[in-house]
Design a protein around this motif. Structure first.
Motif, PDB file in Angstrom:
ATOM      1  N   LEU A 126      50.230  42.874  31.411  1.00 32.98           N
ATOM      2  CA  LEU A 126      50.678  41.682  32.140  1.00 32.98           C
ATOM      3  C   LEU A 126      49.529  41.034  32.910  1.00 32.98           C
ATOM      4  CD1 LEU A 126      54.194  42.733  33.459  1.00 32.98           C
ATOM      5  CD2 LEU A 126      53.668  41.028  31.737  1.00 32.98           C
ATOM      6  N   ALA A 127      48.663  41.837  33.487  1.00 31.90           N
ATOM      7  CA  ALA A 127      47.514  41.279  34.211  1.00 31.90           C
ATOM      8  C   ALA A 127      46.596  40.521  33.264  1.00 31.90           C
ATOM      9  CB  ALA A 127      46.753  42.388  34.925  1.00 31.90           C
ATOM     10  N   GLY A 128      46.321  41.086  32.109  1.00 30.63           N
ATOM     11  CA  GLY A 128      45.499  40.399  31.115  1.00 30.63           C
ATOM     12  C   GLY A 128      46.154  39.138  30.601  1.00 30.63           C
ATOM     13  N   LEU A 129      47.469  39.196  30.418  1.00 29.79           N
ATOM     14  CA  LEU A 129      48.209  38.022  29.951  1.00 29.79           C
ATOM     15  C   LEU A 129      48.139  36.887  30.960  1.00 29.79           C
ATOM     16  CD1 LEU A 129      50.063  36.854  27.747  1.00 29.79           C
ATOM     17  CD2 LEU A 129      51.984  37.805  29.027  1.00 29.79           C
ATOM     18  N   ILE A 130      48.260  37.211  32.222  1.00 28.90           N
ATOM     19  CA  ILE A 130      48.175  36.180  33.262  1.00 28.90           C
ATOM     20  C   ILE A 130      46.778  35.572  33.296  1.00 28.90           C
ATOM     21  CG2 ILE A 130      48.233  35.808  35.758  1.00 28.90           C
ATOM     22  CD1 ILE A 130      50.586  37.763  35.828  1.00 28.90           C
ATOM     23  N   LEU A 131      45.758  36.386  33.119  1.00 24.43           N
ATOM     24  CA  LEU A 131      44.391  35.848  33.085  1.00 24.43           C
ATOM     25  C   LEU A 131      44.191  34.915  31.896  1.00 24.43           C
ATOM     26  CD1 LEU A 131      42.266  38.954  34.110  1.00 24.43           C
ATOM     27  CD2 LEU A 131      42.678  36.874  35.431  1.00 24.43           C
ATOM     28  N   VAL A 132      44.755  35.267  30.758  1.00 20.27           N
ATOM     29  CA  VAL A 132      44.610  34.432  29.562  1.00 20.27           C
ATOM     30  C   VAL A 132      45.412  33.137  29.706  1.00 20.27           C
ATOM     31  CG1 VAL A 132      45.177  34.301  27.108  1.00 20.27           C
ATOM     32  CG2 VAL A 132      44.096  36.336  28.025  1.00 20.27           C
ATOM     33  N   LEU A 133      46.615  33.215  30.274  1.00 19.06           N
ATOM     34  CA  LEU A 133      47.461  32.023  30.408  1.00 19.06           C
ATOM     35  C   LEU A 133      46.933  31.048  31.449  1.00 19.06           C
ATOM     36  CD1 LEU A 133      51.021  33.614  30.194  1.00 19.06           C
ATOM     37  CD2 LEU A 133      49.843  32.266  28.462  1.00 19.06           C
ATOM     38  N   ASP A 134      46.184  31.528  32.442  1.00 22.32           N
ATOM     39  CA  ASP A 134      45.576  30.708  33.483  1.00 22.32           C
ATOM     40  C   ASP A 134      46.590  29.754  34.122  1.00 22.32           C
ATOM     41  OD1 ASP A 134      43.521  29.814  35.116  1.00 22.32           O
ATOM     42  OD2 ASP A 134      42.996  28.208  33.729  1.00 22.32           O
ATOM     43  N   PRO A 135      47.598  30.310  34.825  1.00 19.40           N
ATOM     44  CA  PRO A 135      48.604  29.437  35.447  1.00 19.40           C
ATOM     45  C   PRO A 135      48.059  28.738  36.691  1.00 19.40           C
ATOM     46  CG  PRO A 135      48.995  31.696  36.079  1.00 19.40           C
ATOM     47  CD  PRO A 135      47.856  31.716  35.095  1.00 19.40           C
ATOM     48  N   ALA A 136      48.789  27.736  37.141  1.00 20.69           N
ATOM     49  CA  ALA A 136      48.442  27.060  38.386  1.00 20.69           C
ATOM     50  C   ALA A 136      48.643  28.049  39.525  1.00 20.69           C
ATOM     51  CB  ALA A 136      49.329  25.837  38.583  1.00 20.69           C
ATOM     52  N   THR A 137      47.669  28.152  40.405  1.00 19.51           N
ATOM     53  CA  THR A 137      47.764  29.083  41.525  1.00 19.51           C
ATOM     54  C   THR A 137      47.917  28.370  42.861  1.00 19.51           C
ATOM     55  OG1 THR A 137      45.360  29.183  41.622  1.00 19.51           O
ATOM     56  CG2 THR A 137      46.487  30.907  40.363  1.00 19.51           C
ATOM     57  N   GLY A 138      47.871  27.064  42.839  1.00 16.75           N
ATOM     58  CA  GLY A 138      48.067  26.268  44.038  1.00 16.75           C
ATOM     59  C   GLY A 138      48.877  25.031  43.708  1.00 16.75           C
TER      60      GLY A 138
END
Length: 97
Positions: free
Chosen positions: A3-15
């Protein structure tokens, strides 16, 4: 780790300023991800992770007392729920304010 790798690949908005609908730029897309289908897939993956943790804790193991295994199981399931809610939850609801 998946899941951590998936979030890094997806690059969601963080702000909020990274959201596509920030300051009235349109109300069409309120997803923090480039592909809004991840708003469904990510919670499903988190649920599968929590269920896999529960199943893993129910499996018999070779050594240890009942108290040790209960504490370990409670900690593992609690941590998977906390990480799912506190890390993945804000990402899903980031741009829906």
């Amino acid at each position: 780790m998946f899941l951590a790798g998936l979030i890094l690949v997806l690059d969601p908005a963080t702000g909020l300023e990274e959201c596509p609908n920030y300051i009235g730029r349109g109300n069409g897309d309120t997803s923090a991800f480039r592909d809004s289908s991840w708003d469904l897939y990510l919670p499903v993956l988190a649920f599968v992770w929590i269920m896999a943790t529960i199943v893993e804790q129910a499996l018999p193991f070779a050594r240890g007392s009942r108290t040790d295994s209960t504490v370990r199981a409670t900690a593992a399931v609690s941590m998977s729920i906390i990480v799912s809610c506190c890390v993945l939850g804000p990402l899903i609801f980031m741009c829906r304010r």
